[in-house]
Scaffold this active site. Structure first.
Site, PDB file in Angstrom:
ATOM      1  N   TYR A 152      45.446  52.110  98.209  1.00 21.68           N
ATOM      2  CA  TYR A 152      46.568  52.004  96.924  1.00 21.68           C
ATOM      3  C   TYR A 152      46.597  53.021  96.097  1.00 21.68           C
ATOM      4  O   TYR A 152      47.769  53.315  95.650  1.00 21.68           O
ATOM      5  CB  TYR A 152      46.086  50.686  96.411  1.00 21.68           C
ATOM      6  CG  TYR A 152      47.037  50.281  95.110  1.00 21.68           C
ATOM      7  CD1 TYR A 152      48.311  49.895  95.315  1.00 21.68           C
ATOM      8  CD2 TYR A 152      46.521  50.096  93.789  1.00 21.68           C
ATOM      9  CE1 TYR A 152      49.093  49.612  94.142  1.00 21.68           C
ATOM     10  CE2 TYR A 152      47.345  49.885  92.720  1.00 21.68           C
ATOM     11  CZ  TYR A 152      48.678  49.582  92.800  1.00 21.68           C
ATOM     12  OH  TYR A 152      49.391  49.234  91.897  1.00 21.68           O
ATOM     13  N   ARG A 159      53.879  58.228  94.847  1.00 20.67           N
ATOM     14  CA  ARG A 159      55.058  57.449  93.901  1.00 20.67           C
ATOM     15  C   ARG A 159      55.049  57.864  92.693  1.00 20.67           C
ATOM     16  O   ARG A 159      56.390  57.996  92.063  1.00 20.67           O
ATOM     17  CB  ARG A 159      54.559  55.975  93.891  1.00 20.67           C
ATOM     18  CG  ARG A 159      55.922  54.954  93.296  1.00 20.67           C
ATOM     19  CD  ARG A 159      55.644  53.493  93.457  1.00 20.67           C
ATOM     20  NE  ARG A 159      54.202  53.230  92.976  1.00 20.67           N
ATOM     21  CZ  ARG A 159      53.971  51.816  92.658  1.00 20.67           C
ATOM     22  NH1 ARG A 159      54.913  50.845  93.105  1.00 20.67           N
ATOM     23  NH2 ARG A 159      53.052  51.418  92.048  1.00 20.67           N
ATOM     24  N   TYR A 212      48.279  52.088  82.563  1.00 17.45           N
ATOM     25  CA  TYR A 212      47.021  51.826  82.820  1.00 17.45           C
ATOM     26  C   TYR A 212      45.994  52.939  82.834  1.00 17.45           C
ATOM     27  O   TYR A 212      46.451  54.157  83.095  1.00 17.45           O
ATOM     28  CB  TYR A 212      46.651  51.364  84.298  1.00 17.45           C
ATOM     29  CG  TYR A 212      47.247  49.737  84.712  1.00 17.45           C
ATOM     30  CD1 TYR A 212      47.602  48.898  83.581  1.00 17.45           C
ATOM     31  CD2 TYR A 212      47.324  49.547  86.021  1.00 17.45           C
ATOM     32  CE1 TYR A 212      47.882  47.706  84.142  1.00 17.45           C
ATOM     33  CE2 TYR A 212      47.791  48.143  86.303  1.00 17.45           C
ATOM     34  CZ  TYR A 212      47.767  47.254  85.214  1.00 17.45           C
ATOM     35  OH  TYR A 212      48.407  46.119  85.776  1.00 17.45           O
ATOM     36  N   ARG A 225      57.124  45.035  84.581  1.00 20.81           N
ATOM     37  CA  ARG A 225      56.841  43.578  84.977  1.00 20.81           C
ATOM     38  C   ARG A 225      58.121  42.931  85.581  1.00 20.81           C
ATOM     39  O   ARG A 225      57.591  41.786  85.994  1.00 20.81           O
ATOM     40  CB  ARG A 225      56.367  43.008  83.706  1.00 20.81           C
ATOM     41  CG  ARG A 225      54.993  43.934  83.169  1.00 20.81           C
ATOM     42  CD  ARG A 225      53.701  43.552  84.160  1.00 20.81           C
ATOM     43  NE  ARG A 225      52.627  44.563  83.584  1.00 20.81           N
ATOM     44  CZ  ARG A 225      51.533  44.851  84.434  1.00 20.81           C
ATOM     45  NH1 ARG A 225      51.412  44.072  85.716  1.00 20.81           N
ATOM     46  NH2 ARG A 225      50.750  45.654  83.982  1.00 20.81           N
ATOM     47  N   GLU A 337      48.332  36.422  93.527  1.00 17.49           N
ATOM     48  CA  GLU A 337      49.745  37.453  93.201  1.00 17.49           C
ATOM     49  C   GLU A 337      50.940  36.616  93.159  1.00 17.49           C
ATOM     50  O   GLU A 337      50.881  36.088  94.330  1.00 17.49           O
ATOM     51  CB  GLU A 337      49.497  38.811  93.464  1.00 17.49           C
ATOM     52  CG  GLU A 337      50.508  39.710  92.671  1.00 17.49           C
ATOM     53  CD  GLU A 337      50.557  41.028  93.257  1.00 17.49           C
ATOM     54  OE1 GLU A 337      49.502  41.845  93.004  1.00 17.49           O
ATOM     55  OE2 GLU A 337      51.485  41.756  93.417  1.00 17.49           O
TER      56      GLU A 337
END
Ligand code: 3EB
Length: 343
Positions: A152, A159, A212, A225, A337
């Site tokens: 990840y 990305r 983050y 979000r 999730e």
């Protein structure tokens, strides 16, 4: 322009999505609308291709005993589909659907950068410059790649580099999902718009993912979000809720308590879609958990499925499309999730 028919409300859903379960009559569910793309959350996996002139991919997300479900994206406009290199895509003059797969490899970031780069180049060339919603389905998501980096985090590096490179053209980042899948490699697909206004939302309860701290990886995740899409005049705005988990600030909360994680996740979504949060982003209107549809729920441990189903049944409407998947989440301590669409 949105086509309306006599007897139907003047507000139409220019872009829509339905879940079609294996064995159901897809044509009946799609009901005369045109298909922009379809994604089967199935047992195997199938690279993106064109089937009867429609982009189609299959992602390995269903446990052996589970019935596959296909997410079918529809539009009331005429669709034109195409392929370019590994990308398959479709466009209707207002909306753009694109899918691509990255096969298993030791290190993903260069391939992620390359496919995102070619996808952004294509959508830009065709005039669909506003990203609306992206899904990234990552095999072995929390396992180490060939150089010892978590897959990840490796994915996030590639990305982030592309979003940085495109920041002068693509303002902000759209709603997204980054979730585990059941076969190695990365499947991704996304939606973009030509003239619709896409507003990306943050959640006051959560640190923006792109901020983050470094402890979660060398490059932070590139997503908002939620994204609100206000399409052509006369169509209902849609709010696309990103994959949402039990994160407050940047911390996973209740690492060992799936019920508490469900409660926090649902509270996060409730705040995100609320009138207050839309107003904070300069938008009118607002939603409640009651308005959430096309819901996907990802649960890490199969034994937690019954309790997660029960919690969702308590707060979501019972007549909505909802699908559950037993897959890994992008942090080992996240047990659940949830994502969906409000309109
Ligand atoms: C989180 O809030 C949970 O990397 O695209 C949710 C949605 C998550 C999207 C992504 C990751 C992504 O950080 C994980």
């Amino acid at each position: 322009m949105t086509v309306t028919h006599p007897g139907t409300p003047t507000l139409t859903t220019a872009l829509d999505c339905v879940f079609v379960w294996h064995g159901e009559d897809e044509r009946a569910r799609v009901a005369g609308r045109n298909v922009l793309g379809s994604v089967t959350y199935g047992h195997g996996g199938r690279s993106p291709g064109l089937l009867h002139g429609v982009p189609r991919l299959e992602v390995a997300m269903a446990a052996p005993a589970d019935r596959p479900v296909t997410e079918v994206w529809t539009t009331d406009r005429q669709v034109r589909a195409g392929r370019q290199d590994d990308l398959v895509y479709a466009e209707d003059g207002e909306h753009f659907f694109c899918a691509v797969r990255i096969d298993e490899r030791d290190v993903y970031r260069d391939a992620v950068r390359a496919v995102y780069e070619s996808a952004f180049t294509l959508m830009w060339r065709l005039g669909y410059t506003r990203l609306v919603r992206m899904w990234n389905l990552v095999g072995a998501i929390t396992e180490s790649n060939g150089e010892g980096t978590e897959n990840y985090r490796d994915f996030c590096v590639g990305r982030a580099q592309v979003f940085e490179a495109w920041s002068d053209r693509i303002a902000g980042m759209p709603a997204a999902t980054g979730i585990g899948s059941l076969r190695p490699g990365i499947d991704l697909y996304f939606l973009a718009s030509r003239s619709g206004i896409a507003t990306h939302l943050e959640n006051p309860r959560q640190t923006p993912a792109h901020q983050y701290p470094r402890q979660y990886g060398p490059k932070s995740p590139s997503f908002a979000r939620a994204t609100v899409l206000e399409s052509a005049a006369g169509s209902v705005p849609a709010l696309f809720v990103s994959g949402t988990a039990s994160i407050i600030g940047d911390d996973t909360v209740h690492p060992d308590d799936v019920e508490a994680q469900c409660a926090v996740t649902l509270a996060n979504i409730e705040t995100l879609v609320s009138h207050e949060n839309l107003r904070r982003h300069g938008l009118a209107g607002g939603f409640r958990l009651d308005d959430l549809d096309r819901v996907k729920v990802y649960v890490r441990d199969a034994e937690h499925l019954p309790v997660v189903r029960a919690r969702c049944a308590e707060v979501l409407r019972t007549d909505v499309d909802i699908a559950f998947f037993n897959v890994d989440v992008c942090r080992p301590d996240l047990l659940v999730e949830i994502e969906g669409i409000c309109r």
